[in-house]
Design a protein around this motif. Structure first.
Motif, PDB file in Angstrom:
ATOM      1  N   VAL A 151       0.837  -1.204   0.000  1.00  0.00           N
ATOM      2  CA  VAL A 151       0.000   0.000   0.000  1.00  0.00           C
ATOM      3  C   VAL A 151       0.874   1.257   0.000  1.00  0.00           C
ATOM      4  N   ILE A 152       1.933   1.249   0.784  1.00  0.00           N
ATOM      5  CA  ILE A 152       2.834   2.412   0.831  1.00  0.00           C
ATOM      6  C   ILE A 152       3.507   2.627  -0.520  1.00  0.00           C
ATOM      7  N   LEU A 153       4.010   1.562  -1.139  1.00  0.00           N
ATOM      8  CA  LEU A 153       4.679   1.693  -2.432  1.00  0.00           C
ATOM      9  C   LEU A 153       3.712   2.166  -3.517  1.00  0.00           C
ATOM     10  N   ILE A 154       2.503   1.659  -3.501  1.00  0.00           N
ATOM     11  CA  ILE A 154       1.501   2.085  -4.495  1.00  0.00           C
ATOM     12  C   ILE A 154       1.131   3.552  -4.290  1.00  0.00           C
ATOM     13  N   SER A 155       0.997   3.968  -3.030  1.00  0.00           N
ATOM     14  CA  SER A 155       0.652   5.374  -2.785  1.00  0.00           C
ATOM     15  C   SER A 155       1.798   6.300  -3.193  1.00  0.00           C
ATOM     16  N   VAL A 156       3.054   5.888  -2.973  1.00  0.00           N
ATOM     17  CA  VAL A 156       4.195   6.691  -3.431  1.00  0.00           C
ATOM     18  C   VAL A 156       4.205   6.759  -4.954  1.00  0.00           C
ATOM     19  N   ALA A 157       3.917   5.649  -5.620  1.00  0.00           N
ATOM     20  CA  ALA A 157       3.894   5.635  -7.083  1.00  0.00           C
ATOM     21  C   ALA A 157       2.785   6.533  -7.629  1.00  0.00           C
ATOM     22  N   LEU A 158       1.620   6.497  -7.010  1.00  0.00           N
ATOM     23  CA  LEU A 158       0.512   7.329  -7.482  1.00  0.00           C
ATOM     24  C   LEU A 158       0.768   8.814  -7.224  1.00  0.00           C
ATOM     25  N   ALA A 159       1.460   9.139  -6.150  1.00  0.00           N
ATOM     26  CA  ALA A 159       1.735  10.534  -5.824  1.00  0.00           C
ATOM     27  C   ALA A 159       2.857  11.111  -6.691  1.00  0.00           C
ATOM     28  N   ASN A 160       3.670  10.273  -7.318  1.00  0.00           N
ATOM     29  CA  ASN A 160       4.825  10.738  -8.088  1.00  0.00           C
ATOM     30  C   ASN A 160       4.763  10.236  -9.526  1.00  0.00           C
ATOM     31  N   ARG A 161       3.659  10.513 -10.185  1.00  0.00           N
ATOM     32  CA  ARG A 161       3.479  10.057 -11.562  1.00  0.00           C
ATOM     33  C   ARG A 161       4.002  11.035 -12.592  1.00  0.00           C
ATOM     34  N   SER A 162       4.421  12.192 -12.185  1.00  0.00           N
ATOM     35  CA  SER A 162       4.848  13.201 -13.156  1.00  0.00           C
ATOM     36  C   SER A 162       6.115  12.742 -13.884  1.00  0.00           C
ATOM     37  N   ILE A 163       6.242  13.179 -15.114  1.00  0.00           N
ATOM     38  CA  ILE A 163       7.359  12.769 -15.957  1.00  0.00           C
ATOM     39  C   ILE A 163       8.555  13.677 -15.677  1.00  0.00           C
ATOM     40  N   VAL A 164       9.722  13.062 -15.501  1.00  0.00           N
ATOM     41  CA  VAL A 164      10.972  13.805 -15.309  1.00  0.00           C
ATOM     42  C   VAL A 164      11.959  13.372 -16.380  1.00  0.00           C
ATOM     43  N   THR A 165      12.899  14.240 -16.680  1.00  0.00           N
ATOM     44  CA  THR A 165      13.925  13.934 -17.671  1.00  0.00           C
ATOM     45  C   THR A 165      15.225  13.623 -16.948  1.00  0.00           C
ATOM     46  N   LEU A 166      15.786  12.457 -17.244  1.00  0.00           N
ATOM     47  CA  LEU A 166      17.082  12.072 -16.694  1.00  0.00           C
ATOM     48  C   LEU A 166      18.138  12.261 -17.777  1.00  0.00           C
ATOM     49  N   ASN A 167      19.181  13.018 -17.453  1.00  0.00           N
ATOM     50  CA  ASN A 167      20.283  13.238 -18.376  1.00  0.00           C
ATOM     51  C   ASN A 167      21.482  12.425 -17.921  1.00  0.00           C
ATOM     52  N   LEU A 168      22.224  11.889 -18.881  1.00  0.00           N
ATOM     53  CA  LEU A 168      23.427  11.125 -18.552  1.00  0.00           C
ATOM     54  C   LEU A 168      24.508  12.034 -17.982  1.00  0.00           C
ATOM     55  N   LEU A 169      24.670  13.217 -18.554  1.00  0.00           N
ATOM     56  CA  LEU A 169      25.698  14.164 -18.118  1.00  0.00           C
ATOM     57  C   LEU A 169      25.072  15.544 -17.945  1.00  0.00           C
ATOM     58  N   PRO A 170      25.706  16.412 -17.164  1.00  0.00           N
ATOM     59  CA  PRO A 170      25.235  17.799 -17.098  1.00  0.00           C
ATOM     60  C   PRO A 170      25.341  18.452 -18.487  1.00  0.00           C
ATOM     61  N   ASP A 171      24.511  19.453 -18.767  1.00  0.00           N
ATOM     62  CA  ASP A 171      24.432  20.051 -20.096  1.00  0.00           C
ATOM     63  C   ASP A 171      25.768  20.570 -20.634  1.00  0.00           C
ATOM     64  N   PRO A 172      26.565  21.341 -19.855  1.00  0.00           N
ATOM     65  CA  PRO A 172      27.831  21.830 -20.430  1.00  0.00           C
ATOM     66  C   PRO A 172      28.790  20.692 -20.803  1.00  0.00           C
ATOM     67  N   LEU A 173      28.857  19.657 -19.962  1.00  0.00           N
ATOM     68  CA  LEU A 173      29.745  18.528 -20.256  1.00  0.00           C
ATOM     69  C   LEU A 173      29.211  17.710 -21.430  1.00  0.00           C
ATOM     70  N   ALA A 174      27.902  17.563 -21.516  1.00  0.00           N
ATOM     71  CA  ALA A 174      27.302  16.822 -22.622  1.00  0.00           C
ATOM     72  C   ALA A 174      27.549  17.534 -23.951  1.00  0.00           C
ATOM     73  N   GLN A 175      27.489  18.873 -23.963  1.00  0.00           N
ATOM     74  CA  GLN A 175      27.777  19.616 -25.192  1.00  0.00           C
ATOM     75  C   GLN A 175      29.249  19.520 -25.562  1.00  0.00           C
ATOM     76  N   LEU A 176      30.112  19.538 -24.558  1.00  0.00           N
ATOM     77  CA  LEU A 176      31.547  19.440 -24.812  1.00  0.00           C
ATOM     78  C   LEU A 176      31.913  18.087 -25.419  1.00  0.00           C
ATOM     79  N   LEU A 177      31.338  17.025 -24.892  1.00  0.00           N
ATOM     80  CA  LEU A 177      31.640  15.671 -25.371  1.00  0.00           C
ATOM     81  C   LEU A 177      30.726  15.238 -26.509  1.00  0.00           C
ATOM     82  N   ASN A 178      29.758  16.082 -26.835  1.00  0.00           N
ATOM     83  CA  ASN A 178      28.764  15.770 -27.870  1.00  0.00           C
ATOM     84  C   ASN A 178      28.042  14.454 -27.567  1.00  0.00           C
ATOM     85  N   LEU A 179      27.659  14.311 -26.306  1.00  0.00           N
ATOM     86  CA  LEU A 179      26.984  13.103 -25.838  1.00  0.00           C
ATOM     87  C   LEU A 179      25.742  13.535 -25.078  1.00  0.00           C
ATOM     88  N   ASN A 180      24.643  13.740 -25.786  1.00  0.00           N
ATOM     89  CA  ASN A 180      23.398  14.194 -25.180  1.00  0.00           C
ATOM     90  C   ASN A 180      22.412  13.035 -25.066  1.00  0.00           C
TER      91      ASN A 180
END
Length: 116
Positions: A14-43
């Protein structure tokens, strides 16, 4: 005891389901921070629901902890293996000495013959 386990698992579910329902919003996960990703051309980025990120972090932490503990206990497992091998060798030697003793020879004479 079985009912306590079932009650605990139901509460955890019940606790895990309630946490999942409360946090359904979409987030973006990046592999690297933006300045480093642009430097290495790895976005590389991926969009996931927040609860997947939370539960993934928990699972990753558990796996890292289990692996770390397994590595830490290597010395203990190695010592237990050495002790087990010594025990088996000692049992064989005792069996061998008892067999020689039961052949009707005197213990002292058997030890002297074995030494020469």
């Amino acid at each position: 005891m079985r009912y306590i386990r079932y009650a605990f698992l139901a509460t955890l579910g019940v606790i895990l389901i309630s946490v999942a329902l409360a946090n359904r919003s979409i987030v973006t996960l990046n592999l690297l921070p933006d300045p480093l990703a642009q430097l290495l051309n790895l976005n590389y980025s991926i969009e996931l629901p927040l609860f997947v990120v939370i539960f993934g972090g928990i699972v990753a932490g558990l796996l890292i902890g289990f692996f770390w503990e397994w590595l830490r206990e290597y010395k203990i497992r190695a010592a237990a293996g050495r002790t087990e091998r010594e025990l088996v060798q000692t049992k064989r030697e005792v069996r061998r000495l008892k067999g020689k003793q039961e052949e009707g020879k005197d213990e002292v004479l058997a030890l002297l013959e074995e030494a020469s």
